[in-house]
Write an enzyme that holds these catalytic residues in place. Structure first.
Site, PDB file in Angstrom:
ATOM      1  N   HIS A 104       2.458  -2.894   7.122  1.00 17.66           N
ATOM      2  CA  HIS A 104       1.533  -1.879   7.015  1.00 17.66           C
ATOM      3  C   HIS A 104       1.353  -0.727   7.920  1.00 17.66           C
ATOM      4  O   HIS A 104       2.113  -0.842   8.966  1.00 17.66           O
ATOM      5  CB  HIS A 104       0.010  -2.746   7.013  1.00 17.66           C
ATOM      6  CG  HIS A 104      -0.042  -3.472   5.733  1.00 17.66           C
ATOM      7  ND1 HIS A 104      -0.930  -3.326   4.720  1.00 17.66           N
ATOM      8  CD2 HIS A 104       0.418  -4.957   5.435  1.00 17.66           C
ATOM      9  CE1 HIS A 104      -0.864  -4.307   3.730  1.00 17.66           C
ATOM     10  NE2 HIS A 104      -0.238  -5.257   4.258  1.00 17.66           N
ATOM     11  N   GLU A 150       1.076  -3.847  11.778  1.00 18.99           N
ATOM     12  CA  GLU A 150       0.355  -2.554  11.602  1.00 18.99           C
ATOM     13  C   GLU A 150       1.286  -1.481  12.504  1.00 18.99           C
ATOM     14  O   GLU A 150       1.233  -1.858  13.561  1.00 18.99           O
ATOM     15  CB  GLU A 150      -1.052  -2.819  11.642  1.00 18.99           C
ATOM     16  CG  GLU A 150      -1.876  -3.591  10.943  1.00 18.99           C
ATOM     17  CD  GLU A 150      -2.387  -3.164   9.572  1.00 18.99           C
ATOM     18  OE1 GLU A 150      -1.970  -1.900   9.455  1.00 18.99           O
ATOM     19  OE2 GLU A 150      -3.008  -3.746   8.854  1.00 18.99           O
ATOM     20  N   GLU A 173       1.149   4.106   2.864  1.00 18.39           N
ATOM     21  CA  GLU A 173       1.784   3.611   4.217  1.00 18.39           C
ATOM     22  C   GLU A 173       3.313   3.699   4.201  1.00 18.39           C
ATOM     23  O   GLU A 173       4.008   2.925   4.437  1.00 18.39           O
ATOM     24  CB  GLU A 173       1.395   2.342   4.281  1.00 18.39           C
ATOM     25  CG  GLU A 173      -0.229   2.157   4.766  1.00 18.39           C
ATOM     26  CD  GLU A 173      -1.034   1.051   4.537  1.00 18.39           C
ATOM     27  OE1 GLU A 173      -2.152   0.842   4.386  1.00 18.39           O
ATOM     28  OE2 GLU A 173      -0.512  -0.041   4.401  1.00 18.39           O
ATOM     29  N   HIS A 216       0.867  -1.267   0.043  1.00 18.07           N
ATOM     30  CA  HIS A 216       0.115  -0.188  -0.173  1.00 18.07           C
ATOM     31  C   HIS A 216       0.815   1.214  -0.012  1.00 18.07           C
ATOM     32  O   HIS A 216       1.521   1.669   0.961  1.00 18.07           O
ATOM     33  CB  HIS A 216      -0.803   0.034   1.285  1.00 18.07           C
ATOM     34  CG  HIS A 216      -1.892  -1.157   1.399  1.00 18.07           C
ATOM     35  ND1 HIS A 216      -2.414  -1.828   2.340  1.00 18.07           N
ATOM     36  CD2 HIS A 216      -2.457  -1.867   0.206  1.00 18.07           C
ATOM     37  CE1 HIS A 216      -3.288  -2.706   2.076  1.00 18.07           C
ATOM     38  NE2 HIS A 216      -3.331  -2.625   0.751  1.00 18.07           N
TER      39      HIS A 216
END
Ligand SMILES: [Zn+2]
Length: 687
Positions: free
Chosen positions: A396, A470, A303, A300
């Site tokens: 992420h 994350e 990010e 992504h």
């Protein structure tokens, strides 16, 4: 087939201009020729979050026709899909749409990773900004990164971005935008820092036909007159930044011996997706016994914090510390630092040029559409054929939550051996990184909607420790870092801690076994809750209504070891989530105490007693890893008699010296391969 580079060539001299010129853009993207560079800087102290006063304004959306449009880029989304790419993109048309000579700000985002579509000047110091959706889609607005010049110092500016689509945002909970001033960088050596007052994130009146839009507004002052400044959602890290980093590795006579850089594949726009293989040179057939660790990032593009974590990881693992040597001796690391270079280059938030979220495509066989995903999965399959994979982790950034945490996968009936349990590694990470990594925030459920993610697909392929890491794009809620933003050094430190956790995992020490024990306690607690029919999930800490009666598991072990730590019994009636947090905090203290006490304050008799008890716990907890049954030097505990010597290599000084000697062996493949790779770029041809 995975393409490989061929004949070794001398590494050509690399100019920065040379590297930038080789970035491929979709053919209709206009790109300015200026090179955008930022200095590295860490604020002297953590930057606090914004505290809302409750009086923040909510500027309303100015429809077309009101205000003056001063910046507009529409070329990029003219086509409905990606057609072809060209090196360096299209030469830009002039962008100044307003009259020269006034104090209107000048905006620009037509550079690598830039994102800004439109600016309307509402009044003298107020601007309404619209972000560009991900290319060839009509959604995904989150990432922004743009330049502003013609500034006036000390004036009360207000920016309002009007087309976010997510109802929730970390901007609601204190996150502040990032500002970079070229003058400050030049004069004061100050880089990216947090800015903004009167910050408000709210639903606006721009929505039509059921679509809702959300605004982010903030006020600020520019630090200098006639300055060039930048704003960004998170610390930028571009494809060119990655290439510069890789070039430096390839030029380094030591690092290039144990880090080989290859082309995994080409993206749709023909940018290179790199894969790094990191391991110490090996003797004989020993290498196949090394387990693999697979790490990936930037699927992504928005990010960007994950690239800083990856940088931290690579800095550590390619460094000359004894710990790095041990890790390189024991593992083969396969690293794909940027899975979606096209998305990064064009300033997308989530998608590739296929207009799709690549982290839902790990089950797809459409190699041509999602090449980096197909080749990553293929690479992992190949690795699995020759060695065990200890861990897979895809990095992420999280836009709604604070802290760092992981998503893992587990079956209802998890394997009995706790050392194989996917919760143990994150638990370990939470002990090492208590101010940033939150174990209570981790989740281990496999949701239907996530079946196409790297984590779930790799888990189904047989990797038990398969994670999505994350990291909040904002900051932490924990310990001393509570209510502060993460900066790039914090993010890099997460990469370092990841290595520390791997080390504790591969060379088990007291901390590792305490985590196993703590985990076992959680499993027991879960069983108890189940047997009482309370239908709660102790292990997944999002349960919020059940009570529990437990003692801190690390305290329990400490007690068994008679190492002088006190037992703290939790009373029933406490919130389970709270218990998990408390346990996380306390066990950290306990493990620290244990290390100190074993190494400094115990008599020989007590130490022996401790070792024997520890030995029993090891045997009980870790039937699979029994051969690794010994305690770390750091804890001051000597090997337990009757245990086999460890399979993994320990961190003894002699060993480290040996390793030092060994890494000096001349293996130059990586330098040559990268040299070849850059030679292609210079000639402008494709491999
Ligand atoms: Zn993500």
């Amino acid at each position: 087939m995975v393409p490989h580079l061929h004949a070794p060539q001398n590494l050509p001299g690399l100019s920065s201009a040379g590297q930038l010129s080789l970035v491929h853009w979709p053919h209709q993207c206009e790109v300015i020729r200026d090179r955008i560079e930022h200095i590295d800087w860490t604020p002297p102290r953590p930057e606090p979050l914004y505290t809302p006063m409750g009086l923040e304004m909510k500027p309303s959306y100015q429809p077309a026709g009101e205000g003056t449009v001063i910046y507009l880029t529409e070329e990029a989304n003219k086509d409905s899909g990606f057609v072809y790419s060209q090196v360096r993109g299209l030469s830009p048309s002039k962008q100044i749409l307003h009259q020269n000579g006034d104090n209107t700000l000048i905006f620009e985002a037509r550079f690598e990773s830039g994102n800004l579509q439109k600016v309307v000047k509402v009044n003298e110091f107020e601007y309404q900004l619209t972000l560009r959706t991900d290319l060839y889609t009509s959604k995904y607005t989150q990432w922004y990164y743009f330049q502003v010049s013609n500034t006036q110092a000390g004036m009360p500016y207000r920016f309002t971005i009007v087309n976010f689509t997510k109802p929730d945002s970390l901007y609601k909970r204190g996150m502040r935008p990032l500002l970079y001033s070229e003058a400050d960088a030049k004069k004061h050596n100050v880089g990216w820092r947090r800015t903004g007052n009167e910050i408000k994130y709210y639903r606006n009146n721009a929505g039509q036909g059921g679509q809702q839009y959300f605004s982010l507004t903030w006020t600020f002052q520019f630090p200098h007159n006639r300055d060039t400044c930048y704003f960004a959602h998170c610390y930028p890290y571009t494809y060119s930044n990655l290439q510069e980093y890789l070039v430096a590795i390839s030029k380094d006579p030591v690092k290039s011996k144990f880090c080989k850089i290859h082309i995994l594949c080409h993206s749709l726009a023909r940018n290179i997706v790199y894969v790094l293989t990191i391991t110490n040179p090996h003797e004989g057939d020993k290498d196949t016994k090394r387990k693999a660790v697979i790490l990936t990032a930037r699927v992504h593009p928005g990010e960007t914090n994950t690239s800083w974590i990856m940088k931290g990881f690579l800095d550590y693992i390619l460094g000359n510390s004894g710990n790095a040597q041990v890790l390189r001796d024991n593992f083969v690391f396969k690293v794909v630092p940027m899975l979606n270079p096209d998305g990064v280059i064009v300033g997308n938030h989530r998608c590739s040029l296929a207009g799709q979220d690549l982290n839902r495509k790990y089950k797809s066989n459409l190699k041509e559409f999602y090449p980096s995903i197909w080749y990553t999965r293929n690479m992992i399959k190949r690795v699995m054929e020759e060695r065990d994979i200890l861990l897979y982790c895809d990095f992420h950034g999280h836009n709604r939550k604070k802290n760092v945490f992981v998503y893992g996968c587990e079956r209802k009936q998890q394997a009995k051996a706790p050392n194989l349990h996917p919760r143990v590694f994150p638990l370990l990470l939470s002990k090492i990184c208590p101010d940033k990594f939150s174990f209570p925030d981790c989740r281990f459920r496999v949701q239907k909607s996530k079946e196409g993610t790297g984590r779930v697909v790799m888990w189904k392929m047989g990797i038990s420790n398969s994670y999505t890491l994350e990291a909040s794009i904002c900051g932490s809620k924990l310990g001393q870092r509570r209510s502060t933003h993460f900066n790039t050094k914090d993010l890099e430190s997460v990469g370092h801690h990841f290595c520390d956790a791997l080390l504790d995992y591969c060379v088990p020490n007291m901390k590792y076994y305490l985590c196993l024990k703590e985990h076992e306690e959680m499993v027991k607690q879960q069983a108890k809750v189940n047997s009482e029919g309370l239908n709660s999930d102790v292990l997944d800490r999002d349960s919020s209504t059940q009570t529990s009666n437990s003692s801190d598991s690390c305290d329990l072990v400490a007690h068994q070891l008679k190492l002088g730590t006190k037992i703290k019994t939790k009373t029933s009636g406490e919130h389970i989530h709270r218990i998990a947090k408390d346990r996380s905090r306390e066990s950290k203290n306990v493990s620290f105490k244990m290390e100190v006490s074993t190494s400094t304050s115990l008599g020989q008799e007590q130490t022996t007693q401790g070792i024997e008890t520890l030995h029993k716990i090891f045997q009980e907890l870790d039937p699979v890893g029994r051969e690794m049954c010994y305690a770390s030097e750091r804890g001051g505990v000597r090997p337990v008699s009757g245990c086999h010597p460890p399979k993994m290599e320990s961190r003894s000084r002699e060993k480290e010296e040996k390793i030092h000697h060994r890494v000096k062996l001349p293996i130059t493949a990586s330098v040559k391969q990268v040299g070849e790779c850059f030679r292609f770029w210079f000639s402008g041809s494709e491999n």
